[in-house]
Structure formats: C-alpha cells, structure tokens
Design a protein around this motif. Structure first.
Motif, PDB file in Angstrom:
ATOM      1  N   UNK A   1      -5.676   3.192  12.120  1.00 35.50           N
ATOM      2  CA  UNK A   1      -6.645   4.141  12.670  1.00 35.50           C
ATOM      3  C   UNK A   1      -7.873   4.183  11.766  1.00 35.50           C
ATOM      4  N   UNK A   2      -8.953   3.941  12.618  1.00 38.19           N
ATOM      5  CA  UNK A   2     -10.299   3.731  11.745  1.00 38.19           C
ATOM      6  C   UNK A   2     -10.536   4.978  10.737  1.00 38.19           C
ATOM      7  N   UNK A   3      -9.693   5.952  10.915  1.00 35.71           N
ATOM      8  CA  UNK A   3      -9.981   7.149  10.008  1.00 35.71           C
ATOM      9  C   UNK A   3      -8.719   7.385   9.253  1.00 35.71           C
ATOM     10  N   UNK A   4      -8.187   6.369   9.188  1.00 36.59           N
ATOM     11  CA  UNK A   4      -6.691   6.513   7.989  1.00 36.59           C
ATOM     12  C   UNK A   4      -6.526   5.585   7.045  1.00 36.59           C
ATOM     13  N   UNK A   5      -6.210   6.086   5.975  1.00 35.75           N
ATOM     14  CA  UNK A   5      -6.415   4.962   4.841  1.00 35.75           C
ATOM     15  C   UNK A   5      -5.254   3.837   4.964  1.00 35.75           C
ATOM     16  N   UNK A   6      -5.690   2.622   4.945  1.00 37.77           N
ATOM     17  CA  UNK A   6      -4.917   1.442   5.216  1.00 37.77           C
ATOM     18  C   UNK A   6      -3.692   1.505   3.891  1.00 37.77           C
ATOM     19  N   UNK A   7      -2.575   0.871   4.336  1.00 32.17           N
ATOM     20  CA  UNK A   7      -1.406   0.765   3.303  1.00 32.17           C
ATOM     21  C   UNK A   7      -1.088  -0.795   3.262  1.00 32.17           C
ATOM     22  N   UNK A   8      -1.059  -1.553   2.408  1.00 30.24           N
ATOM     23  CA  UNK A   8      -0.976  -3.062   2.428  1.00 30.24           C
ATOM     24  C   UNK A   8       0.628  -3.373   2.304  1.00 30.24           C
ATOM     25  N   UNK A   9       1.166  -2.583   1.164  1.00 31.54           N
ATOM     26  CA  UNK A   9       2.474  -2.819   0.861  1.00 31.54           C
ATOM     27  C   UNK A   9       3.321  -1.455   0.479  1.00 31.54           C
ATOM     28  N   UNK A  10       4.537  -1.682   0.822  1.00 28.32           N
ATOM     29  CA  UNK A  10       5.333  -0.408   0.139  1.00 28.32           C
ATOM     30  C   UNK A  10       6.527  -1.021  -0.735  1.00 28.32           C
ATOM     31  N   UNK A  11       6.641  -0.555  -1.882  1.00 31.07           N
ATOM     32  CA  UNK A  11       7.596  -1.104  -2.935  1.00 31.07           C
ATOM     33  C   UNK A  11       8.786  -0.114  -3.277  1.00 31.07           C
ATOM     34  N   UNK A  12       9.915  -0.549  -3.356  1.00 30.64           N
ATOM     35  CA  UNK A  12      10.904   0.367  -3.635  1.00 30.64           C
ATOM     36  C   UNK A  12      11.446   0.259  -5.052  1.00 30.64           C
ATOM     37  N   UNK A  13      11.179  -0.547  -5.922  1.00 26.58           N
ATOM     38  CA  UNK A  13      11.597  -0.718  -7.364  1.00 26.58           C
ATOM     39  C   UNK A  13      10.327  -1.092  -8.177  1.00 26.58           C
ATOM     40  N   UNK A  14       9.573  -0.217  -8.723  1.00 29.13           N
ATOM     41  CA  UNK A  14       9.490   1.139  -8.498  1.00 29.13           C
ATOM     42  C   UNK A  14       8.999   1.543  -7.287  1.00 29.13           C
ATOM     43  N   UNK A  15       9.312   2.844  -6.722  1.00 30.00           N
ATOM     44  CA  UNK A  15       8.864   3.167  -5.487  1.00 30.00           C
ATOM     45  C   UNK A  15       7.107   3.384  -5.728  1.00 30.00           C
ATOM     46  N   UNK A  16       6.411   2.800  -4.606  1.00 31.14           N
ATOM     47  CA  UNK A  16       5.006   2.789  -4.897  1.00 31.14           C
ATOM     48  C   UNK A  16       4.527   2.178  -3.782  1.00 31.14           C
ATOM     49  N   UNK A  17       3.147   2.415  -3.433  1.00 29.59           N
ATOM     50  CA  UNK A  17       2.248   1.940  -2.396  1.00 29.59           C
ATOM     51  C   UNK A  17       1.192   1.354  -2.905  1.00 29.59           C
TER      52      UNK A  17
END
Length: 297
Positions: free
Chosen positions: A99-115
């Motif tokens: 959405x134009x007013x929602x921050x974008x997430x490029x990747x989700x990582x499991x080890x360690x948990x991160x964005x």
C-alpha cells in the motif's frame, strides 16, 4: 507536513526505536559492528536502535546495491516463541500487503529472525509535533492517509494495534505507517499489549479487538497532532489490575479539546473515536467524511 531529514535519510525510523542513535562509546553488547554482516548480504553501516525486542540497523544491501533498514530480533529474545512468531508475522504481513502508505518489506529471515525494510526519509509525526501542533488542514490530510492504509489492513483482516505518532513517518506531506510488531487478527489478544497513552481499553482486557481498536489509536494520534498532548496522559495504559477493575465500573474520562481548536464536527468525531465502548466509535468511513472537507485540496 514536512520535517528534517538527517544525513543518512533515516530519521523517519528513529522515533519508533528510541530517541536518537547509540553513540560509538555506548554501543550495546551483542549488536553487530559496522562493516560486519548482520544478515547474509547485508553489511552494517550503523546501529539505529537497540529496542526491547529488536536491534535496528542502517545497512548496505549488497544484492540491490542500496541502503536498507534491517531489524533483527535480539539474541536474548530468540528463545521466546511468542516474540519470534511476532517478528515472523510482521514480516509476512508486510510482504503480503502493499500500500502507498505502508512501509515495504523486502525479505523475511528465520535465522536469525529479522526483516529487511525500505529506507524512509522525513521524520516521525512524534518528532514533528514535539514542539508545535499541526494545523487542522495538515492533521486532516494526515488522518485521511491513515484511514486509507488502516482500511486496507482491515479489509485483509489485520489490525495494526499500535497506531501512534512514533509509528507514522511524514515526508513532504506523504504518510507511511510503520512497525507492525503488534499486528494481529480481530478477536482475542494478549491483555495489556500496546503502548502507554495509546492503548484502547479493550486491549487492556485482551478481548474484543476489532477495527474500532485502531480507530481509538487514530483518534489519540490526531488529538496529539492537534494539541501536542495525549488525551488521557502518557501513563494511560488501563492494564494494571486496579485499572482493569475500574474499567468494568467506570469508563475513562473523555478528553478535553480547547474551545475553538477544531470545528464542532471534527471535535465530536475525535471524542467519538475515544469512546470506551468500541461499538460506539465511528467507522473509518465516518472519519473520512468528517476530515475530507478540512484537508488541503
């Protein structure tokens, strides 16, 4: 609604993770040093914040050849299933929804948990209203953008549950909602989960979470933007046992808005957003209708 932009263009992310950045002589133990990789392919430029759950970094994305923001779960919280799941959920929601007013997430990582998140310029709304309030037109325009993104989340059956000025980044009038670490589905929730001063009464109880819960947060945010003050004070959590018992007997006192600050229709709307009964609060559509006549054309 413009604000200062720091030398790295990352001032918009300082608000939700703490006041200012850690300095070189007080970098928290367990964090990743500049020049090291915090996640594979992401080299730390600097530490932006050391929160209760997450360490947040200004990082260089070697694949995309650009700067990004990396949020990684702190090492001392990685054996807590609820916290790990919340981190994963935040990333999945942001990757699924755009959405134009929602921050974008490029990747989700499991080890360690991160964005891995996009870099935002501008400043948080919390920083903008620290010294002086917004005018009605600016506040109305901000509110309309938040109505847009919150409605989008709600139509996809998600609640933000932490709408507050520190989670709203403003850049040349454009609003971006960030930090979905408390996001959840309508229904039951963890009692007391939320932020002091912005917590809806039903969040204290952990029951009855609904789109109206975000309307409460939106109402508090708009009141603060217009007055620089929290309508129920910055200690309003409703989540202690005495406060929870009190809520069953007596509703929170309605906030006072200075006479003449806003037209009666907007005043009634804001007070309605802060009705302790979620069923009595206006809908986002009602909020839009009330604010549209007062926003910049």
């Amino acid at each position: 609604m413009t604000g200062p932009t720091g030398p790295t263009g990352l001032t918009g992310l300082i608000g939700p993770i703490g006041r200012g950045r850690p300095t070189a002589d007080r970098v928290p133990a367990g964090t990743v040093a500049p020049g090291e990789q915090v996640l594979p392919g992401y080299v730390v430029v600097g530490l932006l914040g050391h929160g209760r759950r997450m360490d947040t970094y200004d990082a260089l994305d070697l694949d995309r050849d650009c700067r990004c923001v990396v949020k990684v779960l702190r090492a001392d919280r990685r054996d807590e299933p609820r916290v790990v799941e919340a981190t994963r959920r935040e990333g999945e929601v942001l990757r699924e929804l755009a959405h134009p007013h929602l921050v974008r997430c490029y990747e989700v990582h499991d080890q360690p948990p991160g964005l891995v998140l996009e870099v935002l310029g501008g400043a948080t709304l919390a920083a903008l209203v620290e010294d002086e309030p917004l005018g009605l037109a600016d506040a109305a325009g901000l509110g309309l953008q938040l109505v847009s993104v919150l409605g989008y989340l709600h139509r996809h059956d998600w609640l933000h549950l932490d709408v507050k000025p520190a989670n709203v980044v403003v850049d040349a009038g454009r609003v971006t909602l960030i930090d979905l670490s408390l996001a959840g589905r309508p229904g039951e929730g963890r009692p007391g989960a939320g932020t002091r001063g912005y917590l809806a009464p039903e969040q204290a109880r952990g029951a009855g979470l609904a789109p109206a819960t975000d309307v409460w947060g939106l109402g508090v945010t708009l009141v603060e933007a217009l007055t620089t003050e929290l309508p129920h004070g910055d200690e309003a959590t409703w989540d202690s046992r005495p406060r929870r018992r009190l809520l069953h007997r007596r509703a929170p006192r309605p906030p006072r808005l200075p006479a003449g600050l806003v037209p009666d229709g907007v005043r009634d709307l804001l007070l309605g957003c802060l009705d302790p009964d979620p069923g009595a609060r206006p809908t986002l559509r009602d909020v839009r209708r009330a604010l549209e006549p007062h926003a910049h054309p």
